[in-house]
Motif scaffolding. Structure first.
Motif, PDB file in Angstrom:
ATOM      1  N   GLU A  95       0.256   2.163  20.177  1.00 61.09           N
ATOM      2  CA  GLU A  95      -0.152   2.504  18.857  1.00 61.09           C
ATOM      3  C   GLU A  95      -0.596   1.051  17.953  1.00 61.09           C
ATOM      4  OE1 GLU A  95      -1.216   5.181  17.576  1.00 61.09           O
ATOM      5  OE2 GLU A  95      -0.219   6.789  18.435  1.00 61.09           O
ATOM      6  N   ARG A  96      -1.395   1.271  17.087  1.00 63.31           N
ATOM      7  CA  ARG A  96      -1.597   0.206  16.160  1.00 63.31           C
ATOM      8  C   ARG A  96      -0.650   0.344  14.855  1.00 63.31           C
ATOM      9  NH1 ARG A  96      -6.631  -1.733  12.475  1.00 63.31           N
ATOM     10  NH2 ARG A  96      -5.534  -2.766  10.948  1.00 63.31           N
ATOM     11  N   LEU A  97      -0.018  -0.937  14.803  1.00 63.76           N
ATOM     12  CA  LEU A  97       0.916  -1.019  13.294  1.00 63.76           C
ATOM     13  C   LEU A  97       0.243  -2.242  12.539  1.00 63.76           C
ATOM     14  CD1 LEU A  97       2.952   0.050  11.618  1.00 63.76           C
ATOM     15  CD2 LEU A  97       4.637  -1.570  12.892  1.00 63.76           C
ATOM     16  N   THR A  98      -0.614  -1.894  11.358  1.00 64.04           N
ATOM     17  CA  THR A  98      -1.116  -2.703  10.493  1.00 64.04           C
ATOM     18  C   THR A  98      -0.346  -3.872  10.425  1.00 64.04           C
ATOM     19  OG1 THR A  98      -2.619  -0.955   9.954  1.00 64.04           O
ATOM     20  CG2 THR A  98      -2.481  -2.826   8.332  1.00 64.04           C
ATOM     21  N   ASN A  99      -0.692  -4.977  10.318  1.00 58.67           N
ATOM     22  CA  ASN A  99       0.055  -6.268   9.798  1.00 58.67           C
ATOM     23  C   ASN A  99      -0.418  -6.233   8.270  1.00 58.67           C
ATOM     24  OD1 ASN A  99       1.460  -8.634   9.861  1.00 58.67           O
ATOM     25  ND2 ASN A  99      -0.139  -9.785  10.864  1.00 58.67           N
ATOM     26  N   ALA A 100       0.363  -5.665   7.379  1.00 58.38           N
ATOM     27  CA  ALA A 100       0.020  -5.280   6.077  1.00 58.38           C
ATOM     28  C   ALA A 100       0.077  -6.404   5.266  1.00 58.38           C
ATOM     29  CB  ALA A 100       0.889  -4.058   5.728  1.00 58.38           C
ATOM     30  N   ILE A 101      -0.468  -6.356   4.197  1.00 55.78           N
ATOM     31  CA  ILE A 101      -0.622  -7.355   2.880  1.00 55.78           C
ATOM     32  C   ILE A 101      -0.238  -6.620   1.651  1.00 55.78           C
ATOM     33  CG2 ILE A 101      -1.791  -9.293   4.099  1.00 55.78           C
ATOM     34  CD1 ILE A 101      -4.212  -8.350   2.729  1.00 55.78           C
ATOM     35  N   ASP A 102       0.092  -7.303   0.702  1.00 52.04           N
ATOM     36  CA  ASP A 102       0.325  -6.668  -0.663  1.00 52.04           C
ATOM     37  C   ASP A 102      -1.069  -7.172  -1.210  1.00 52.04           C
ATOM     38  OD1 ASP A 102       0.843  -5.839  -3.042  1.00 52.04           O
ATOM     39  OD2 ASP A 102       2.626  -6.979  -3.439  1.00 52.04           O
ATOM     40  N   VAL A 103      -1.932  -6.165  -1.209  1.00 56.39           N
ATOM     41  CA  VAL A 103      -3.199  -6.185  -1.951  1.00 56.39           C
ATOM     42  C   VAL A 103      -3.067  -6.407  -3.423  1.00 56.39           C
ATOM     43  CG1 VAL A 103      -4.602  -4.857   0.103  1.00 56.39           C
ATOM     44  CG2 VAL A 103      -3.730  -3.576  -2.050  1.00 56.39           C
ATOM     45  N   ASP A 104      -2.140  -5.769  -4.049  1.00 53.55           N
ATOM     46  CA  ASP A 104      -1.891  -6.225  -5.401  1.00 53.55           C
ATOM     47  C   ASP A 104      -1.907  -7.670  -5.704  1.00 53.55           C
ATOM     48  OD1 ASP A 104      -2.365  -3.363  -6.209  1.00 53.55           O
ATOM     49  OD2 ASP A 104      -0.246  -2.978  -5.966  1.00 53.55           O
ATOM     50  N   THR A 105      -1.109  -8.238  -4.991  1.00 56.39           N
ATOM     51  CA  THR A 105      -1.002  -9.638  -5.025  1.00 56.39           C
ATOM     52  C   THR A 105      -2.303 -10.454  -4.427  1.00 56.39           C
ATOM     53  OG1 THR A 105       1.686  -9.421  -4.710  1.00 56.39           O
ATOM     54  CG2 THR A 105       0.661 -11.629  -4.246  1.00 56.39           C
ATOM     55  N   TYR A 106      -2.616 -10.386  -3.174  1.00 58.41           N
ATOM     56  CA  TYR A 106      -3.512 -10.947  -2.666  1.00 58.41           C
ATOM     57  C   TYR A 106      -5.158 -10.328  -2.881  1.00 58.41           C
ATOM     58  CZ  TYR A 106       0.377 -13.286  -0.477  1.00 58.41           C
ATOM     59  OH  TYR A 106       1.590 -13.695  -0.086  1.00 58.41           O
ATOM     60  N   ARG A 107      -5.679 -10.815  -3.775  1.00 58.96           N
ATOM     61  CA  ARG A 107      -6.808 -10.399  -4.307  1.00 58.96           C
ATOM     62  C   ARG A 107      -7.600 -11.563  -4.814  1.00 58.96           C
ATOM     63  NH1 ARG A 107      -5.749  -6.448  -9.351  1.00 58.96           N
ATOM     64  NH2 ARG A 107      -4.676  -8.058 -11.024  1.00 58.96           N
ATOM     65  N   PRO A 108      -8.935 -11.468  -4.977  1.00 59.88           N
ATOM     66  CA  PRO A 108      -9.803 -12.452  -5.823  1.00 59.88           C
ATOM     67  C   PRO A 108      -9.473 -13.128  -7.065  1.00 59.88           C
ATOM     68  CG  PRO A 108     -11.019 -11.040  -4.525  1.00 59.88           C
ATOM     69  CD  PRO A 108      -9.605 -10.333  -4.521  1.00 59.88           C
ATOM     70  N   LEU A 109      -9.466 -14.253  -7.222  1.00 67.43           N
ATOM     71  CA  LEU A 109      -9.087 -14.491  -8.918  1.00 67.43           C
ATOM     72  C   LEU A 109      -9.815 -13.784  -9.943  1.00 67.43           C
ATOM     73  CD1 LEU A 109      -7.244 -16.559 -10.351  1.00 67.43           C
ATOM     74  CD2 LEU A 109      -9.292 -18.076 -10.126  1.00 67.43           C
ATOM     75  N   GLU A 110     -11.004 -13.319  -9.647  1.00 71.13           N
ATOM     76  CA  GLU A 110     -11.711 -12.704 -10.671  1.00 71.13           C
ATOM     77  C   GLU A 110     -11.318 -11.388 -10.933  1.00 71.13           C
ATOM     78  OE1 GLU A 110     -14.654 -12.964  -6.952  1.00 71.13           O
ATOM     79  OE2 GLU A 110     -13.108 -14.068  -8.036  1.00 71.13           O
ATOM     80  N   ASP A 111     -10.536 -10.648  -9.563  1.00 65.26           N
ATOM     81  CA  ASP A 111      -9.939  -9.537 -10.084  1.00 65.26           C
ATOM     82  C   ASP A 111      -8.647  -9.591 -10.988  1.00 65.26           C
ATOM     83  OD1 ASP A 111     -11.832  -8.518  -8.235  1.00 65.26           O
ATOM     84  OD2 ASP A 111     -10.372  -7.967  -7.043  1.00 65.26           O
ATOM     85  N   ASP A 112      -8.263 -10.837 -11.051  1.00 65.82           N
ATOM     86  CA  ASP A 112      -7.127 -10.866 -12.073  1.00 65.82           C
ATOM     87  C   ASP A 112      -7.749 -11.136 -13.430  1.00 65.82           C
ATOM     88  OD1 ASP A 112      -5.124 -10.844 -10.053  1.00 65.82           O
ATOM     89  OD2 ASP A 112      -4.837 -12.826  -9.936  1.00 65.82           O
ATOM     90  N   ALA A 113      -8.534 -11.890 -13.581  1.00 60.57           N
ATOM     91  CA  ALA A 113      -9.302 -12.158 -14.821  1.00 60.57           C
ATOM     92  C   ALA A 113      -9.741 -10.582 -15.243  1.00 60.57           C
ATOM     93  CB  ALA A 113     -10.429 -12.933 -14.692  1.00 60.57           C
ATOM     94  N   ALA A 114     -10.237  -9.611 -14.399  1.00 58.65           N
ATOM     95  CA  ALA A 114     -10.988  -8.678 -15.098  1.00 58.65           C
ATOM     96  C   ALA A 114      -9.628  -7.824 -15.345  1.00 58.65           C
ATOM     97  CB  ALA A 114     -11.449  -7.880 -13.850  1.00 58.65           C
ATOM     98  N   ASP A 115      -8.531  -7.855 -15.017  1.00 65.99           N
ATOM     99  CA  ASP A 115      -7.145  -7.114 -15.338  1.00 65.99           C
ATOM    100  C   ASP A 115      -6.649  -7.872 -16.460  1.00 65.99           C
ATOM    101  OD1 ASP A 115      -7.921  -5.343 -13.425  1.00 65.99           O
ATOM    102  OD2 ASP A 115      -6.236  -6.155 -12.064  1.00 65.99           O
ATOM    103  N   GLY A 116      -6.709  -9.237 -16.835  1.00 70.26           N
ATOM    104  CA  GLY A 116      -6.388  -9.729 -18.074  1.00 70.26           C
ATOM    105  C   GLY A 116      -4.907 -10.678 -17.598  1.00 70.26           C
ATOM    106  N   THR A 117      -5.080 -10.653 -16.181  1.00 67.11           N
ATOM    107  CA  THR A 117      -3.694 -11.305 -15.676  1.00 67.11           C
ATOM    108  C   THR A 117      -3.840 -12.862 -15.491  1.00 67.11           C
ATOM    109  OG1 THR A 117      -4.333 -10.712 -13.472  1.00 67.11           O
ATOM    110  CG2 THR A 117      -2.536  -9.285 -14.399  1.00 67.11           C
ATOM    111  N   GLU A 118      -5.387 -13.162 -15.598  1.00 70.55           N
ATOM    112  CA  GLU A 118      -5.858 -14.565 -15.495  1.00 70.55           C
ATOM    113  C   GLU A 118      -6.782 -14.826 -16.616  1.00 70.55           C
ATOM    114  OE1 GLU A 118      -4.414 -16.822 -13.712  1.00 70.55           O
ATOM    115  OE2 GLU A 118      -3.422 -16.208 -12.390  1.00 70.55           O
TER     116      GLU A 118
END
Length: 410
Positions: free
Chosen positions: A202-225
């Motif tokens: 079976e596959r087991l996804t090597n998962a990442i926390d997408v709330d943490t690892y995202r483009p900088l502009e996404d943080d800017a849009a959310d007001g976190t940067e």
């Protein structure tokens, strides 16, 4: 004391699982889709995933959340027999190995703690990641109590243990598990070649926390940067990993030396530490690159370095599906990587990164030159790279665990 085996669903139609040639080359995500279809058609005869009681044997410490958090989200009850727990898996119960003596003694004691836990409470399955020792312990619980056993393959299981003089022993063990999960197609193919039935892979996804690892502009849009517009990167290239032979950090230095020979300006950072650090430092000094390459050492969270770079570079001699590559791509970095392990499952050459079939330093230097000379191309690769956020999330890992639990029962 004997235990009755957990209730089992009827086996799937053999026509859907016994075509080893087809199954061994099927993509992991397609396997998961097929398992979901099978689960929906047979689930009424067995125990639903959200009713399953799973005993986990783990020494992963800070990685428990990423590997077993998605399991706890979908299983009915998850219990972790943990060597060094950090209580960060929601909805899970911990059984801690007593802190007695050196680590090696505690590793041995862990088996007896797991056996006692399996004696005290009923479980539907036992899960592990890494054959030595946790997978072996899972097989012991299978033998004693009849629990279906899962092994999550890591790189060293196949790349090292299975190739040593004692290789027949781990290769025999792989075939004893009811499910062996892998991060991608390379390990799936190799397991099938070793005699593991494809319908148990079976596959087991090597998962990442997408709330943490995202483009900088996404943080800017959310007001976190601060949304102050594009920011020039501090580094053209970032390399992240353990300074060990399998990651081959010296190869990156050699590639930078070849790039230096083209008279281009660049800055790079190598994040990590390990046995080859002194060799890396010596090579940088010998090639006059010490002023171009920073060595900050080991950091627990490399996100800031991804954010300060234009491209991610991996030079591994062997690898499975590196988490650091997925993290970097999720933040918007193109990946300059060799075609080892299951990396080609993710990186499409010229679309979301540059995939090298030759690990020659000159080939790496040519790819790095392309990133420097064509910023628009590099940015396009980075924009395409972020699609990994929808393919390697914790939620995807949870769906994979549902399929694993279904196969454990089938």
């Amino acid at each position: 004391m004997s235990r009755s085996s957990p209730a089992r669903a009827p086996p799937p139609d053999e026509s859907s699982t016994n075509d080893s040639e087809d199954s061994s080359t099927t993509s992991p995500r397609r396997w998961s889709d097929e398992r979901r279809n099978r689960e929906s058609s047979t689930g009424s005869a067995g125990t639903r995933a959200d009713e399953k009681r799973v005993l986990v044997i783990t020494g992963l410490a800070h990685k428990n959340h990423r590997h077993y958090g998605p399991l706890a989200d979908v299983a009915g009850k998850t219990t972790l027999v943990a060597l060094e727990p950090r209580y960060d898996v929601d909805d899970a119960r911990y059984v801690t190995v007593p802190e007695i003596g050196p680590r090696l003694l505690r590793v041995v004691l862990m088996l007896f703690v797991a056996l006692y836990e399996g004696y005290r409470n009923e479980y539907d399955a036992v899960a592990s990641i890494s054959l030595f020792p946790y997978g072996w312990y899972a097989l012991v619980l299978k033998a004693v109590y009849g629990y279906p056993a899962h092994l999550g393959i890591i790189g060293i299981d196949l790349d090292h243990h299975a190739e040593q003089f004692y290789g027949p022993v781990p290769r025999w063990a792989f075939r004893r598990f009811d499910v062996v999960s892998v991060p991608g197609t390379d390990h799936a193919r190799r397991l099938a070649e070793l005699g593991v039935p494809p319908d148990r892979i079976e596959r087991l996804t090597n998962a990442i926390d997408v709330d943490t690892y995202r483009p900088l502009e996404d943080d800017a849009a959310d007001g976190t940067e601060d949304a102050t517009g594009p920011v020039d990167a501090d580094y053209d290239f970032v390399w992240v990993g353990r300074f060990g032979p399998e990651k081959d950090p010296v190869r990156f230095v050699e590639a930078l030396d070849a790039l230096e020979g083209t008279d281009r300006e660049f800055r790079a950072v190598m994040v990590g530490d390990g046995q080859l650090r002194s060799e890396v430092e010596a090579e940088l000094a010998a090639r006059g690159l010490e002023d171009r390459v920073d060595l900050p050492g080991w950091v627990d969270e490399p996100l800031s370095y991804y954010r300060r770079a234009d491209a991610f570079v991996l030079t591994s001699e062997r690898d499975a599906l590196p988490l650091v590559m997925l993290e970097a791509m999720a933040t918007g970095l193109p990946a300059v990587v060799p075609a080892v392990g299951s990396i080609s499952d993710v990186v499409d050459d010229g679309e979301n990164g540059l995939l090298l079939t030759d690990r020659n330093p000159v080939r790496f230097a040519e790819a790095l030159t392309r990133c420097l000379d064509d910023p628009a191309f590099r940015r396009r690769l980075g924009e395409n790279a972020v699609v990994v956020r929808s393919q390697f999330s914790l939620e995807c890992a949870g769906e994979d665990w549902r399929c694993i639990l279904s196969t454990l029962e089938g």
